[in-house]
Motif scaffolding. Sequence first.
Motif, short mmCIF file in Angstrom:
data_model
loop_
_atom_site.label_atom_id
_atom_site.label_comp_id
_atom_site.label_asym_id
_atom_site.label_seq_id
_atom_site.Cartn_x
_atom_site.Cartn_y
_atom_site.Cartn_z
N THR A 4 -4.61 -7.01 -0.38
CA THR A 4 -4.50 -6.70 1.04
C THR A 4 -3.11 -6.29 1.51
N SER A 5 -2.10 -6.43 0.69
CA SER A 5 -0.73 -6.22 1.16
C SER A 5 -0.21 -4.84 0.79
N ARG A 6 0.73 -4.38 1.60
CA ARG A 6 1.48 -3.15 1.33
C ARG A 6 2.95 -3.53 1.32
N CYS A 7 3.57 -3.43 0.15
CA CYS A 7 4.97 -3.83 0.04
C CYS A 7 5.67 -2.99 -1.02
N ALA A 8 6.99 -3.01 -0.97
CA ALA A 8 7.80 -2.22 -1.91
C ALA A 8 9.05 -2.99 -2.29
N ILE A 9 9.53 -2.70 -3.49
CA ILE A 9 10.79 -3.26 -3.97
C ILE A 9 11.66 -2.11 -4.47
N HIS A 10 12.95 -2.23 -4.26
CA HIS A 10 13.89 -1.19 -4.69
C HIS A 10 14.23 -1.41 -6.16
N ASP A 11 13.21 -1.27 -6.99
CA ASP A 11 13.36 -1.43 -8.43
C ASP A 11 12.14 -0.82 -9.10
N SER A 12 12.29 -0.45 -10.34
CA SER A 12 11.19 0.09 -11.12
C SER A 12 11.52 -0.14 -12.59
N LEU A 43 14.30 4.93 -7.61
CA LEU A 43 12.87 4.73 -7.39
C LEU A 43 12.55 3.33 -6.87
N CYS A 44 11.49 3.27 -6.08
CA CYS A 44 10.95 2.01 -5.58
C CYS A 44 9.53 1.86 -6.11
N THR A 45 9.13 0.63 -6.39
CA THR A 45 7.75 0.33 -6.76
C THR A 45 7.02 -0.08 -5.50
N VAL A 46 5.88 0.58 -5.22
CA VAL A 46 5.10 0.32 -4.02
C VAL A 46 3.73 -0.22 -4.42
N TYR A 53 2.55 2.30 -7.40
CA TYR A 53 3.08 3.63 -7.72
C TYR A 53 4.56 3.65 -7.40
N LEU A 54 5.21 4.73 -7.77
CA LEU A 54 6.64 4.87 -7.55
C LEU A 54 6.91 5.96 -6.51
N VAL A 55 7.91 5.71 -5.69
CA VAL A 55 8.41 6.72 -4.76
C VAL A 55 9.92 6.65 -4.74
N LYS A 56 10.54 7.75 -4.36
CA LYS A 56 11.99 7.73 -4.19
C LYS A 56 12.30 6.88 -2.96
N GLU A 57 13.41 6.22 -3.03
CA GLU A 57 13.83 5.32 -1.94
C GLU A 57 13.82 6.03 -0.59
N CYS A 58 14.23 7.27 -0.56
CA CYS A 58 14.30 8.02 0.70
C CYS A 58 12.91 8.40 1.22
N ASN A 59 11.88 8.30 0.39
CA ASN A 59 10.51 8.65 0.80
C ASN A 59 9.61 7.44 0.98
N LEU A 60 10.17 6.26 1.08
CA LEU A 60 9.38 5.05 1.24
C LEU A 60 8.60 5.10 2.56
N PRO A 61 7.27 4.95 2.50
CA PRO A 61 6.46 5.04 3.73
C PRO A 61 6.83 3.97 4.75
N ASP A 62 6.79 4.32 6.03
CA ASP A 62 7.15 3.40 7.11
C ASP A 62 6.18 2.22 7.21
N TYR A 63 4.93 2.42 6.83
CA TYR A 63 3.92 1.38 6.98
C TYR A 63 3.96 0.33 5.86
#
Length: 152
Positions: A4-12, A43-46, A53-63
């Motif tokens: 149920t969660s949406r979260c990210a960490i600045h690591d991969s 990269l961040c792990t989301v 999945y991975l995204v660049k730190e500058c493209n991390l979704p606001d939600y």
Amino acid sequence: MGFTSRCAIHDSNPRIWRKLIHFGLHPNACSSKMTARNNDNQLCTVVEGGSFYLVKECNLPDYVYDCDDNEESFFALAALRDDSDIYQWFIYDNRDWNDEDPERYWFVCKQDSIEDDMFYDAMYADCEKATEAELKLHFNDGDDDTVIENLQ
């Protein structure tokens, strides 16, 4: 439903991916190949919708809740699901009825249900699954509740 969660960490890195797979999450098939973070790619792990999945730190979704580099917070939120209790944080609190030895502490459930994890002494009756808001507060120095390490 599931996770149920949406979260990210600045690591991969492979250690993070293995732990997420251990929780039951899977790599998103539509995302690019898994790449470790370095100074060049940032990269961040989301975690979202039962996958990661991975995204660049500058493209991390606001939600998505940004855990920055707080692994405890990230893994606690990533494990949140509504179809099982395994790997989720619970709060044991008997203070409303136990005047002689009141206790409140956090621990991780190691079984599919809290009832199975604490069946022997029926302590599950005094347990409540930590909510997303409680986890965010707890893992960002918002409370001083003890954590029972031997149950993790």
